[in-house]
Design a protein around this motif. Structure first.
Motif, PDB file in Angstrom:
ATOM      1  N   VAL A  29       0.861  -1.181   0.000  1.00 32.16           N
ATOM      2  CA  VAL A  29       0.000   0.000   0.000  1.00 32.16           C
ATOM      3  C   VAL A  29       0.896   1.230   0.000  1.00 32.16           C
ATOM      4  O   VAL A  29       1.619   1.481   0.967  1.00 32.16           O
ATOM      5  N   ALA A  30       0.877   1.989  -1.082  1.00 38.69           N
ATOM      6  CA  ALA A  30       1.673   3.214  -1.201  1.00 38.69           C
ATOM      7  C   ALA A  30       0.778   4.406  -0.875  1.00 38.69           C
ATOM      8  O   ALA A  30      -0.292   4.565  -1.467  1.00 38.69           O
ATOM      9  N   VAL A  31       1.190   5.223   0.081  1.00 37.13           N
ATOM     10  CA  VAL A  31       0.391   6.350   0.569  1.00 37.13           C
ATOM     11  C   VAL A  31       1.139   7.645   0.282  1.00 37.13           C
ATOM     12  O   VAL A  31       2.315   7.778   0.639  1.00 37.13           O
ATOM     13  N   ASP A  32       0.466   8.586  -0.318  1.00 34.17           N
ATOM     14  CA  ASP A  32       1.024   9.904  -0.612  1.00 34.17           C
ATOM     15  C   ASP A  32       0.088  10.938  -0.004  1.00 34.17           C
ATOM     16  O   ASP A  32      -1.020  11.159  -0.522  1.00 34.17           O
ATOM     17  N   VAL A  33       0.503  11.576   1.114  1.00 35.38           N
ATOM     18  CA  VAL A  33      -0.360  12.502   1.846  1.00 35.38           C
ATOM     19  C   VAL A  33       0.435  13.741   2.234  1.00 35.38           C
ATOM     20  O   VAL A  33       1.657  13.690   2.365  1.00 35.38           O
ATOM     21  N   PRO A  34      -0.244  14.867   2.456  1.00 33.93           N
ATOM     22  CA  PRO A  34       0.441  16.054   2.978  1.00 33.93           C
ATOM     23  C   PRO A  34       0.653  15.924   4.492  1.00 33.93           C
ATOM     24  O   PRO A  34       0.328  14.901   5.097  1.00 33.93           O
ATOM     25  N   LYS A  35       1.191  16.969   5.099  1.00 37.43           N
ATOM     26  CA  LYS A  35       1.426  16.931   6.549  1.00 37.43           C
ATOM     27  C   LYS A  35       0.112  16.916   7.318  1.00 37.43           C
ATOM     28  O   LYS A  35      -0.032  16.202   8.304  1.00 37.43           O
ATOM     29  N   ARG A  36      -0.856  17.719   6.842  1.00 42.12           N
ATOM     30  CA  ARG A  36      -2.075  17.878   7.615  1.00 42.12           C
ATOM     31  C   ARG A  36      -3.187  18.369   6.681  1.00 42.12           C
ATOM     32  O   ARG A  36      -2.957  19.222   5.827  1.00 42.12           O
ATOM     33  N   LEU A  37      -4.365  17.825   6.842  1.00 39.44           N
ATOM     34  CA  LEU A  37      -5.519  18.262   6.057  1.00 39.44           C
ATOM     35  C   LEU A  37      -6.776  18.012   6.886  1.00 39.44           C
ATOM     36  O   LEU A  37      -7.217  16.872   7.034  1.00 39.44           O
ATOM     37  N   ILE A  38      -7.333  19.076   7.424  1.00 39.66           N
ATOM     38  CA  ILE A  38      -8.472  18.970   8.336  1.00 39.66           C
ATOM     39  C   ILE A  38      -9.714  19.500   7.633  1.00 39.66           C
ATOM     40  O   ILE A  38      -9.689  20.566   7.005  1.00 39.66           O
ATOM     41  N   THR A  39     -10.796  18.755   7.753  1.00 33.14           N
ATOM     42  CA  THR A  39     -12.078  19.172   7.187  1.00 33.14           C
ATOM     43  C   THR A  39     -13.200  18.535   7.998  1.00 33.14           C
ATOM     44  O   THR A  39     -13.012  17.469   8.596  1.00 33.14           O
ATOM     45  N   PRO A  40     -14.364  19.151   8.086  1.00 36.68           N
ATOM     46  CA  PRO A  40     -15.486  18.554   8.825  1.00 36.68           C
ATOM     47  C   PRO A  40     -16.087  17.378   8.062  1.00 36.68           C
ATOM     48  O   PRO A  40     -16.508  17.531   6.912  1.00 36.68           O
ATOM     49  N   VAL A  41     -16.115  16.211   8.691  1.00 33.81           N
ATOM     50  CA  VAL A  41     -16.665  15.001   8.072  1.00 33.81           C
ATOM     51  C   VAL A  41     -17.401  14.196   9.127  1.00 33.81           C
ATOM     52  O   VAL A  41     -17.336  14.494  10.325  1.00 33.81           O
ATOM     53  N   ARG A  42     -18.093  13.172   8.674  1.00 35.46           N
ATOM     54  CA  ARG A  42     -18.664  12.173   9.568  1.00 35.46           C
ATOM     55  C   ARG A  42     -17.666  11.012   9.598  1.00 35.46           C
ATOM     56  O   ARG A  42     -17.551  10.257   8.643  1.00 35.46           O
ATOM     57  N   ALA A  43     -16.962  10.900  10.704  1.00 37.03           N
ATOM     58  CA  ALA A  43     -15.777  10.043  10.758  1.00 37.03           C
ATOM     59  C   ALA A  43     -16.107   8.579  10.474  1.00 37.03           C
ATOM     60  O   ALA A  43     -15.460   7.938   9.631  1.00 37.03           O
ATOM     61  N   LEU A  44     -17.102   8.022  11.156  1.00 41.85           N
ATOM     62  CA  LEU A  44     -17.384   6.597  11.014  1.00 41.85           C
ATOM     63  C   LEU A  44     -17.880   6.239   9.613  1.00 41.85           C
ATOM     64  O   LEU A  44     -17.369   5.301   8.994  1.00 41.85           O
ATOM     65  N   PRO A  45     -18.866   6.973   9.050  1.00 41.57           N
ATOM     66  CA  PRO A  45     -19.276   6.649   7.677  1.00 41.57           C
ATOM     67  C   PRO A  45     -18.154   6.832   6.662  1.00 41.57           C
ATOM     68  O   PRO A  45     -18.016   6.030   5.732  1.00 41.57           O
ATOM     69  N   LEU A  46     -17.335   7.898   6.815  1.00 41.00           N
ATOM     70  CA  LEU A  46     -16.243   8.099   5.869  1.00 41.00           C
ATOM     71  C   LEU A  46     -15.219   6.977   5.979  1.00 41.00           C
ATOM     72  O   LEU A  46     -14.677   6.511   4.963  1.00 41.00           O
ATOM     73  N   ARG A  47     -14.943   6.529   7.191  1.00 41.33           N
ATOM     74  CA  ARG A  47     -14.034   5.391   7.375  1.00 41.33           C
ATOM     75  C   ARG A  47     -14.595   4.159   6.660  1.00 41.33           C
ATOM     76  O   ARG A  47     -13.854   3.414   6.008  1.00 41.33           O
ATOM     77  N   ARG A  48     -15.902   3.947   6.780  1.00 42.41           N
ATOM     78  CA  ARG A  48     -16.529   2.795   6.139  1.00 42.41           C
ATOM     79  C   ARG A  48     -16.420   2.906   4.613  1.00 42.41           C
ATOM     80  O   ARG A  48     -16.154   1.920   3.916  1.00 42.41           O
ATOM     81  N   ALA A  49     -16.596   4.118   4.077  1.00 42.48           N
ATOM     82  CA  ALA A  49     -16.504   4.306   2.631  1.00 42.48           C
ATOM     83  C   ALA A  49     -15.090   4.016   2.127  1.00 42.48           C
ATOM     84  O   ALA A  49     -14.901   3.329   1.109  1.00 42.48           O
ATOM     85  N   LEU A  50     -14.071   4.533   2.837  1.00 43.67           N
ATOM     86  CA  LEU A  50     -12.691   4.294   2.409  1.00 43.67           C
ATOM     87  C   LEU A  50     -12.330   2.809   2.512  1.00 43.67           C
ATOM     88  O   LEU A  50     -11.633   2.268   1.650  1.00 43.67           O
TER      89      LEU A  50
END
Length: 486
Positions: free
Chosen positions: A344-365
């Motif tokens: 699994v190759a991950v390419d992410v910035p240092k930080r990216l904050i946004t308002p989400v619904r954590a549990l449903p978004l986790r389920r989608a990913l």
């Protein structure tokens, strides 16, 4: 900056080639014409009233012009005949004095006609043609007309002292005598009548638009999975009937939702508990290891399908929005797969904050990553990218599996849809992408599916950042009267 996890080698930028005007879920540019029923109907009625007033004005002028032309022609003929009579009967020595008095007292000027006179013709309008024809009928066919004689403007009419004379004279009548004196009054009264009619039209249309706005607002509440307030079943019969039917529908949906929650609870208990016992029995059966692994995999697949049915049956997520660091979420989700030996190759910035619904978004990913692993296989790399672009947080999950044909990408978003050839291994209920689509839509975002260079699928989640979400919220508030919804 990249985290310690391996960086992806896929050079394709997230969201490349997206047309912001045609991409699904993106609001189109506002139209020039009003979008609401109230203003569309009001402007339509205003246009009809204006056209009706203009039409009646033309009809009135069409029938009023001949009578007015006769009256004006009679006045012109009378002035010319009186002038001719005065000149004929006046002493030759006093004619000059008479002409001066006519010019001073009545504004009537008389000059002898000459071949070198510079004339400007009258305007070629229907009312003017009616007037000149009627004057010629009364004074003779030799009568001529002009709007200017030399440098003097007015209504000029030629006459002869005697019909047998070859000498013509010009008599000028002031233009004010021929103008319609009540035109301004007609315009004021017509404008006042039109204004009163428009105010009445606005009041009539608002009686329809207000109940429709309330109905649209309640429909959005139903769309969000909540029970709307009871609509008043009053007003005109059609509006009251619609409100009554909507209230009945909302009540039926609320009861159906309660029944669905009860059924889901029963399914979760009555199916998953026997599956757990079945798996335990298989593992303790003493069967060959290959058979045990195959049967355990089938039990796990059945449990996963049941989980998909439960996720899809829950409907729209009701969890409130909370600030979340997407970088941390992506890294947490990728780590268990790396521990299983999946690249699994991950390419992410240092930080990216946004308002989400954590549990449903986790389920989608997790659904997207599971799909990538299932169809690409655990021996092929999975790429996860996170980026901030144009007011959106973009999360991309890419694999090297068989991919999805371009023609089938929209169809794959629908529930219980599976391909016949491209990504068919074929297990699952065909709900994975439908669940992801629903969860992302609840975030005012969108899911984009694209083919990957070299083979595979790119699933890109677009989530609005906090500033973008606030702007959309303001747009929804201002567009309530238009019954619009992002």
């Amino acid at each position: 900056m990249n985290q310690s996890l391996p960086a992806t080698t896929d050079p394709s930028p997230i969201g490349e080639g997206i047309n912001p005007d045609t991409a699904p879920g993106v609001r189109r540019r506002p139209a020039l014409l009003p979008r609401t029923l109230l203003w569309q109907t009001f402007f339509l009625i205003a246009l009809l009233l204006t056209l009706a007033l203009a039409t009646w004005s033309q009809i009135f002028r069409h029938f009023e012009d001949p009578a007015r032309a006769r009256d004006l022609a009679q006045m012109v003929a009378s002035v010319v005949n009186l002038t001719r009579t005065a000149l004929i009967n006046a002493e030759v020595q006093r004619r000059t004095e008479l002409l001066i008095e006519l010019a001073a007292l009545e504004g009537i000027r008389i000059y002898p006609a000459e071949p070198t006179d510079e004339l400007r013709p009258l305007p070629d309008t229907r009312s003017m043609r009616l007037l000149t024809d009627e004057v010629r009928r009364q004074l003779g066919t030799h009568t001529r007309f002009a709007a200017r004689w030399k440098s003097l403007d007015g209504f000029w009419v030629s006459f002869r002292l005697d019909p047998d004379d070859a000498q013509d004279f010009w008599v000028m009548l002031p233009s004010e005598r021929l103008e319609q004196t009540h035109a301004i009054e007609w315009l004021i009264w017509g404008g006042g009548a039109l204004l009163v009619a428009l105010i009445g039209a606005y009041l009539i249309v608002s009686r329809i638009s207000v109940p429709l706005r309330n109905l649209a607002r309640s429909a959005r509440v139903v769309g969000s999975g909540r029970t709307p307030p009871h609509l008043p079943e009053t007003g005109p019969l059609e509006i009251a009937t619609v409100a009554k039917a909507f209230n009945q529908m909302a009540g039926d949906l609320a009861r159906t939702d309660a029944d669905r929650a009860l059924i889901l609870a029963g399914v979760s208990h009555d199916l998953r508990t026997p599956l757990a016992r079945l798996r335990l029995g298989i593992e303790m059966s003493g069967a060959p290891e290959t058979d045990v692994l195959a049967m355990v995999a089938d039990v796990e697949e059945m449990d996963r399908i049941i989980g998909q049915f439960l996720d899809f049956g829950r409907g729209e997520p009701q969890e409130p929005l909370q600030e979340l660091d997407l970088v941390r979420l992506v890294c947490e989700l990728a780590e268990p797969y790396r521990l299983r030996g999946i690249d699994v190759a991950v390419d992410v910035p240092k930080r990216l904050i946004t308002p989400v619904r954590a549990l449903p978004l986790r389920r989608a990913l997790l659904n997207l990553i599971d799909n990538a692993v299932r169809y690409a296989g655990e021996d092929k790399p999975i790429s996860i990218k996170l980026a901030n672009r144009e007011g959106e947080a973009l999360i991309e999950v890419a694999d090297r599996g068989p991919g999805i044909p371009e023609a089938d990408m929209d169809r794959m978003r629908h529930p219980f849809t599976r391909l016949e050839d491209a990504r068919t291994n074929t297990k699952g209920a065909g709900l994975g992408l439908a669940i992801v689509e629903r969860i992302i839509a609840s975030h005012d975002g969108r899911l984009e599916l694209r083919t990957r260079d070299g083979g595979g699928l790119r699933a890109i989640i677009h989530l609005p950042l906090e500033r973008t979400r606030a702007a959309r919220a303001r747009g929804i508030a201002s567009g309530n009267t238009a019954s619009e919804q992002l």
